[in-house]
Every structure is written in structure tokens, then in C-alpha cells.
Design a protein around this motif. Structure first.
Motif, short mmCIF file in Angstrom:
data_model
loop_
_atom_site.label_atom_id
_atom_site.label_comp_id
_atom_site.label_asym_id
_atom_site.label_seq_id
_atom_site.Cartn_x
_atom_site.Cartn_y
_atom_site.Cartn_z
N LEU A 1 0.84 -1.20 0.00
CA LEU A 1 0.00 0.00 0.00
C LEU A 1 0.88 1.26 0.00
N THR A 2 1.90 1.29 0.85
CA THR A 2 2.77 2.47 0.86
C THR A 2 3.59 2.56 -0.42
N ALA A 3 3.94 1.42 -0.99
CA ALA A 3 4.66 1.43 -2.28
C ALA A 3 3.80 2.03 -3.39
N GLN A 4 2.48 1.97 -3.22
CA GLN A 4 1.56 2.53 -4.21
C GLN A 4 1.15 3.97 -3.88
N GLY A 5 1.80 4.58 -2.92
CA GLY A 5 1.57 5.99 -2.63
C GLY A 5 0.76 6.31 -1.40
N PHE A 6 0.24 5.30 -0.71
CA PHE A 6 -0.52 5.55 0.52
C PHE A 6 0.41 6.06 1.62
N VAL A 7 -0.10 6.98 2.42
CA VAL A 7 0.62 7.46 3.60
C VAL A 7 -0.02 6.78 4.80
N ARG A 8 0.83 6.18 5.62
CA ARG A 8 0.36 5.48 6.82
C ARG A 8 0.51 6.41 8.01
N SER A 9 -0.55 6.47 8.83
CA SER A 9 -0.51 7.27 10.06
C SER A 9 -1.33 6.55 11.13
N GLU B 1 -27.68 6.41 -6.15
CA GLU B 1 -26.82 7.31 -5.38
C GLU B 1 -25.60 6.57 -4.83
N LEU B 2 -25.81 5.39 -4.30
CA LEU B 2 -24.70 4.62 -3.74
C LEU B 2 -23.72 4.22 -4.83
N HIS B 3 -24.23 3.77 -5.96
CA HIS B 3 -23.36 3.40 -7.07
C HIS B 3 -22.53 4.60 -7.51
N HIS B 4 -23.17 5.73 -7.68
CA HIS B 4 -22.46 6.94 -8.11
C HIS B 4 -21.38 7.34 -7.10
N ALA B 5 -21.70 7.31 -5.82
CA ALA B 5 -20.74 7.67 -4.78
C ALA B 5 -19.56 6.69 -4.72
N ALA B 6 -19.80 5.43 -5.09
CA ALA B 6 -18.76 4.41 -5.04
C ALA B 6 -17.79 4.45 -6.23
N LEU B 7 -18.13 5.17 -7.29
CA LEU B 7 -17.31 5.13 -8.51
C LEU B 7 -15.84 5.47 -8.29
N PRO B 8 -15.49 6.55 -7.60
CA PRO B 8 -14.06 6.80 -7.39
C PRO B 8 -13.36 5.69 -6.63
N PHE B 9 -14.06 5.12 -5.63
CA PHE B 9 -13.47 4.02 -4.87
C PHE B 9 -13.28 2.79 -5.76
N LEU B 10 -14.28 2.49 -6.59
CA LEU B 10 -14.15 1.36 -7.52
C LEU B 10 -13.01 1.59 -8.50
N ASP B 11 -12.87 2.83 -8.99
CA ASP B 11 -11.74 3.14 -9.89
C ASP B 11 -10.41 2.82 -9.21
N TRP B 12 -10.29 3.26 -7.96
CA TRP B 12 -9.05 2.97 -7.23
C TRP B 12 -8.87 1.47 -7.03
N LEU B 13 -9.90 0.78 -6.55
CA LEU B 13 -9.81 -0.65 -6.27
C LEU B 13 -9.36 -1.41 -7.52
N ILE B 14 -9.96 -1.13 -8.63
CA ILE B 14 -9.63 -1.82 -9.89
C ILE B 14 -8.19 -1.52 -10.30
N ALA B 15 -7.79 -0.25 -10.24
CA ALA B 15 -6.41 0.13 -10.60
C ALA B 15 -5.41 -0.54 -9.65
N TYR B 16 -5.73 -0.55 -8.38
CA TYR B 16 -4.83 -1.16 -7.39
C TYR B 16 -4.69 -2.66 -7.63
N GLU B 17 -5.81 -3.34 -7.87
CA GLU B 17 -5.74 -4.78 -8.08
C GLU B 17 -4.97 -5.12 -9.37
N HIS B 18 -5.06 -4.26 -10.37
CA HIS B 18 -4.24 -4.47 -11.58
C HIS B 18 -2.76 -4.28 -11.25
N ALA B 19 -2.43 -3.33 -10.37
CA ALA B 19 -1.04 -3.14 -9.94
C ALA B 19 -0.55 -4.37 -9.18
#
Length: 193
Positions: free
Chosen positions: A37-45, A117-135
Motif C-alpha cells: 500500500l505504501t509502495a503505491q503511494g498511501f501514507v500510513r498514520s 446514489e450509492l453506485h455513483h458515490a462508489a465510482l471513485p473508490f471502484l476506480d481505485w480498487l480496480i487500478a490497485y488490483e491491476h497493480a
């Protein structure tokens, strides 16, 4: 998109999938070769709520992806999306100025919302999840998540969802074509066909 085009079971399926994914992300943190996660740019605190736990935060699409052991989501200036692990439920997050603090749940900031509404709100998170799993796939290959899946099946009271390759297909369909979404087990059957 017509709200009725989204299968009503997507909420339960998404929650089950995120429950499994959170275990996988925990395995990524504990890698002997380093925290992916940190290798992919996450900051841990340290978590601002529960002592002894961590928050992983990543700027993403004008907001933040935040991962804790108890919740995960995307939070932007207009609110966002959160998965609350203890309840195994996804919610709209209605605050645009703060993010959830584990252990100090502000119930007034969680809303069920409509499926659309829930689907629309989840789109950025889904974009991240999919990109992360491809990484993850690019870096470690299929065998790594398959091993994570085997480990997850051994966790007491863990609800097995679907294997990682079928899960990624399901998340992608939810993201891009929710009206064509099928139950997760059908993606697993297609992988084995």
C-alpha cells in the motif's frame, strides 16, 4: 442510467466483496518485502480513533481513499462512499469536510441512499480498487491473490466470496455496466468454463 437497472443485490454483493478485499489489503501491508500500500503511494498514520491501528490515505480523484481495519472508502468535497466492516454494509458518507473516525461513528453522516446514489458515490473508490488490483497482478501475478484467497478461507467466520479473478471482473462490471451485473458466483463459473 436507470436506477432500476442496478440489481438490488449489488449492495450485499459489494459488501461481501469489500469484506474479502480488506483481508487482501491487510496481507499487502504485511508483505515481507515491504508494505505494498505504501509502495503505491498511501501514507500510513496512526488512526485518529482506535488506538494501535493505522490509517492509510491516498489522494484520489479530487478526494481521498482511506483504508482502516474497520472501514474503507472514498471521501470528497461533496461527501463520498464508505464500507463499514462491522456492519458489512456500504453507505453514502454525507460530510464533505471530514472522514470517518473508527470508534467514533457519527451515525448522522451515514446514509443508505438509493441504489443509484450509492453506485455513483462508489465510482471513485471502484476506480481505485480496480487500478490497485491491476497493480497487484502486474507486480505479483495471479498466484499471489490466489494464495491470499486460500488464507482468507481459513479465517474463522470469514464469508468466502469469489476467487480474485472473478471478483475483479465483478467489480469492473459494477463500475462500467451495472445494468449488466450478475451475481458474483456467475463470474466464478465463467472463469472455470
Amino acid at each position: 442510467m436507470n436506477a432500476s437497472a442496478i440489481p438490488s443485490c449489488f449492495r450485499r454483493d459489494l459488501s461481501d466483496g469489500l469484506q474479502q478485499q480488506m483481508f487482501f489489503w491487510g496481507r499487502d501491508v504485511l508483505r515481507p518485502t515491504g508494505n505494498f500500500l505504501t509502495a503505491q503511494g498511501f501514507v500510513r498514520s496512526p488512526s485518529p480513533g482506535l488506538k494501535g491501528t493505522s490509517c492509510y490515505r491516498l489522494p484520489w480523484q479530487g478526494g481521498l481513499v482511506e483504508l482502516y481495519g474497520s472501514c474503507a472508502g472514498w471521501y470528497g468535497p461533496e461527501g463520498g462512499f464508505t464500507f463499514y466492516r462491522a456492519r458489512r454494509r456500504c453507505y453514502l458518507w454525507t460530510s464533505g469536510t471530514e472522514t470517518p473516525i473508527p470508534g467514533q461513528w457519527q451515525k448522522e453522516l451515514f446514509e443508505s441512499g438509493t441504489d443509484r446514489e450509492l453506485h455513483h458515490a462508489a465510482l471513485p473508490f471502484l476506480d481505485w480498487l480496480i487500478a490497485y488490483e491491476h497493480a497487484v497482478l502486474a507486480r505479483f501475478g495471479l498466484a499471489y491473490r490466489a494464495e491470499n484467497f486460500r488464507q482468507y478461507r481459513k479465517v474463522p467466520k470469514a464469508k468466502q466470496w469469489v476467487e480474485p479473478s472473478a471478483a475483479l471482473q465483478w467489480f469492473q462490471c459494477l463500475r462500467d455496466s451495472p445494468g449488466e451485473l450478475r451475481r458474483p458466483k456467475q463470474y466464478a463459473q465463467a472463469v472455470h468454463a
